[in-house]
Design an enzyme around this catalytic site. Structure first.
Site, PDB file in Angstrom:
ATOM      1  N   ASP A 155      30.847 -29.957  42.111  1.00  0.00           N
ATOM      2  CA  ASP A 155      31.284 -28.617  42.502  1.00  0.00           C
ATOM      3  C   ASP A 155      30.893 -28.431  43.961  1.00  0.00           C
ATOM      4  OD1 ASP A 155      32.120 -25.889  42.314  1.00  0.00           O
ATOM      5  OD2 ASP A 155      30.043 -25.276  42.062  1.00  0.00           O
ATOM      6  N   SER A 156      31.466 -27.426  44.590  1.00  0.00           N
ATOM      7  CA  SER A 156      31.078 -27.087  45.962  1.00  0.00           C
ATOM      8  C   SER A 156      29.605 -26.687  46.015  1.00  0.00           C
ATOM      9  CB  SER A 156      31.939 -25.954  46.491  1.00  0.00           C
ATOM     10  OG  SER A 156      31.782 -24.817  45.662  1.00  0.00           O
ATOM     11  N   TYR A 172      33.751 -23.595  49.254  1.00  0.00           N
ATOM     12  CA  TYR A 172      35.047 -24.203  49.553  1.00  0.00           C
ATOM     13  C   TYR A 172      36.183 -23.165  49.581  1.00  0.00           C
ATOM     14  CZ  TYR A 172      33.364 -29.023  48.613  1.00  0.00           C
ATOM     15  OH  TYR A 172      32.732 -30.238  48.644  1.00  0.00           O
ATOM     16  N   GLY A 173      35.919 -22.005  48.981  1.00  0.00           N
ATOM     17  CA  GLY A 173      36.988 -21.066  48.622  1.00  0.00           C
ATOM     18  C   GLY A 173      37.847 -20.516  49.734  1.00  0.00           C
ATOM     19  N   CYS A 204      35.122 -27.369  39.732  1.00  0.00           N
ATOM     20  CA  CYS A 204      35.310 -26.389  40.800  1.00  0.00           C
ATOM     21  C   CYS A 204      36.795 -26.071  40.830  1.00  0.00           C
ATOM     22  CB  CYS A 204      34.858 -27.016  42.123  1.00  0.00           C
ATOM     23  SG  CYS A 204      35.269 -26.064  43.599  1.00  0.00           S
ATOM     24  N   ASN A 205      37.136 -24.821  40.670  1.00  0.00           N
ATOM     25  CA  ASN A 205      38.553 -24.454  40.651  1.00  0.00           C
ATOM     26  C   ASN A 205      39.237 -24.724  41.978  1.00  0.00           C
ATOM     27  OD1 ASN A 205      39.449 -22.729  38.059  1.00  0.00           O
ATOM     28  ND2 ASN A 205      37.271 -22.427  38.426  1.00  0.00           N
ATOM     29  N   THR A 206      38.524 -24.442  43.087  1.00  0.00           N
ATOM     30  CA  THR A 206      39.150 -24.637  44.395  1.00  0.00           C
ATOM     31  C   THR A 206      39.458 -26.113  44.627  1.00  0.00           C
ATOM     32  OG1 THR A 206      37.894 -22.744  45.227  1.00  0.00           O
ATOM     33  CG2 THR A 206      38.909 -24.179  46.856  1.00  0.00           C
ATOM     34  N   GLU A 238      25.792 -14.934  43.330  1.00  0.00           N
ATOM     35  CA  GLU A 238      24.683 -15.701  43.924  1.00  0.00           C
ATOM     36  C   GLU A 238      23.490 -14.804  44.239  1.00  0.00           C
ATOM     37  OE1 GLU A 238      25.188 -18.959  46.395  1.00  0.00           O
ATOM     38  OE2 GLU A 238      26.559 -19.810  44.936  1.00  0.00           O
ATOM     39  N   CYS A 255      37.243 -19.347  38.657  1.00  0.00           N
ATOM     40  CA  CYS A 255      36.189 -19.782  39.581  1.00  0.00           C
ATOM     41  C   CYS A 255      34.940 -19.948  38.728  1.00  0.00           C
ATOM     42  CB  CYS A 255      35.968 -18.737  40.669  1.00  0.00           C
ATOM     43  SG  CYS A 255      34.491 -19.031  41.665  1.00  0.00           S
ATOM     44  N   THR A 256      34.223 -21.030  38.940  1.00  0.00           N
ATOM     45  CA  THR A 256      33.111 -21.341  38.029  1.00  0.00           C
ATOM     46  C   THR A 256      31.902 -20.414  38.207  1.00  0.00           C
ATOM     47  OG1 THR A 256      32.411 -23.063  39.570  1.00  0.00           O
ATOM     48  CG2 THR A 256      33.722 -23.753  37.674  1.00  0.00           C
ATOM     49  N   HIS A 257      31.932 -19.552  39.217  1.00  0.00           N
ATOM     50  CA  HIS A 257      30.886 -18.526  39.325  1.00  0.00           C
ATOM     51  C   HIS A 257      31.150 -17.345  38.393  1.00  0.00           C
ATOM     52  CE1 HIS A 257      29.537 -20.371  43.094  1.00  0.00           C
ATOM     53  NE2 HIS A 257      28.507 -19.568  43.074  1.00  0.00           N
TER      54      HIS A 257
END
Lengths: 260, 260
Positions: free
Chosen positions: A7-8, A39-40, A70-72, A149, A180-182
């Site tokens: 992931d980023s 990365y977004g 990571c979706n991006t 975050e 988005c994984t967040h």
């Protein structure tokens, strides 16, 4: 035999958590590119370059399959990674799209993610692979990642942030993909504000897809029953450990710092 | 003879704008490290490494002085850069500290910035160079940068964000240092919420300091009356142009993409 997950940064741990549930006895290497996160809002070209470097690093560790957690990076680089590398590589978008199609009743689906993910149109593309007659509403939510975050997961501020982005959707969609994984960390807050909307987190289905693929390719080993995940980051080991627990819901003992 | 100005991304344009006002006839090279933005939550070691690469790039362009138009890079790397390189290098923190000392009446000063800037304690150190008997209240405001980059500069959401961070300060301080080059775009919103607090933006004083230093070192040339600034970014030329106008209040015609 082992699996590489990247992931980023830290968000991919929500995917890792699901992979560990369905594949508890496989060796896993996780890389968070924390030096270059996020990365977004970066360009496709740059994200492809970063993703290639990461896959090369993981292959050197001997992994036999890669999960782009990571979706991006999935949206912008998965196709190119699959063309370059021979191991199975899976992203998070296909599973998310499929789950949404199986969930929606009114065939009106919302997709939220980073600017780069939304701009790529990949979720729409994948959803329409399964069904043409759906309405898709997409929106980038750039304040969600910094809020998560910061640990701002409930309360007045996060509600205001969520409403700013999602109030438009509430009369329309019955299903919302967290692209988005967040975002799974905001699931409870979103659910409270919009209890009628079904929330889809692609992580679970991605983990099941991974298991199927490894089985089919005879790459399952089941040989590492007590193996801990090996963690690598490109910056900030201590921050990764500290915030990681919020995503993974377990302690991260050891993290190695690498330069790409 | 020319000046190099750099930032982790786009925020440094608020400093560049002030430099252009006091030194309209000097050649300027601006580099925004947009591939690796933001710096505000990264480690000292990484930020020193990135800053060194950027200064080397600017020196190759022939600049005779460097402005670190980024509070985080000033806080974490200015000392090291000055030890390595021989040209005059100035940051934004000293000027901000001095202005705050000259502004405060109750000797209670607030400092806001990125996590890395606040954690470094550099503002406190610089303020205490001038005066020991001040109370300093510091806070990292990690949602300010994404809000600004989204253009969320007024309204309910930004007010909620500002209040989350700054309501603690309002009965205490009479002076607030904007210790991040993005924050001047929130000056009006902060001012409306806390009209009794004087807001210090270090950019103006930094530009005047630069002029003094260049004069003293006989580096002023005054030879480029119609020269446009040369802009370099490490990713996302189009985004830089599009958002840049918000910071610079003028159009950016041409941006060159480089890899560091």
């Amino acid at each position: 035999m082992s699996i590489g997950v990247f992931d980023s940064g830290i968000g991919g741990l929500t995917v890792l958590k699901e992979i560990r549930k369905v594949l508890p006895n496989e060796r896993i290497y996780y890389l968070g590119d924390t030096a270059r996160v996020p990365y977004g809002e970066k360009t496709k070209e740059l994200i492809i370059g970063y993703s290639k470097e990461i896959v090369e690093f993981l292959l050197e560790k001997g992994v036999n399959a890669i999960v782009v957690a990571c979706n991006t990076a999935t949206a912008l680089a998965l196709k190119e990674l699959k063309e370059i590398f021979k191991v199975p590589i899976i992203g998070v978008i296909e599973a998310g799209a499929r789950t949404a199609i199986n969930t929606t009743k009114n065939r009106k689906i919302g997709v939220i993610g980073t600017k780069a993910t939304i701009k790529s149109g990949k979720y729409e593309e994948e959803i329409r692979h399964y069904r043409i007659d759906v309405e898709i509403f997409q929106k980038a939510c750039p304040l969600f990642v910094p809020a998560v975050e910061e640990g701002i997961l409930s309360g007045k501020l996060v509600n205001q942030i969520i409403k700013t982005y999602l109030d438009d959707f509430k009369e329309k969609i019955d299903t919302l993909i967290l692209g988005c994984t967040h975002y799974p960390l905001l699931k409870d807050a979103i659910n409270k504000l919009y209890p009628d909307i079904e929330i889809v987190d692609p992580a679970k289905e991605t983990a099941l897809d991974l298991k199927d693929i490894l089985k089919k390719e005879k790459l399952l080993k089941n040989d590492a029953p007590n193996e801990k995940v090996k963690y690598y980051v490109t910056d900030g080991k201590e921050k990764f450990k500290k915030i990681g627990i919020m995503f993974l819901e377990e302690n991260i003992q050891k993290v190695e710092l690498i330069r790409l």
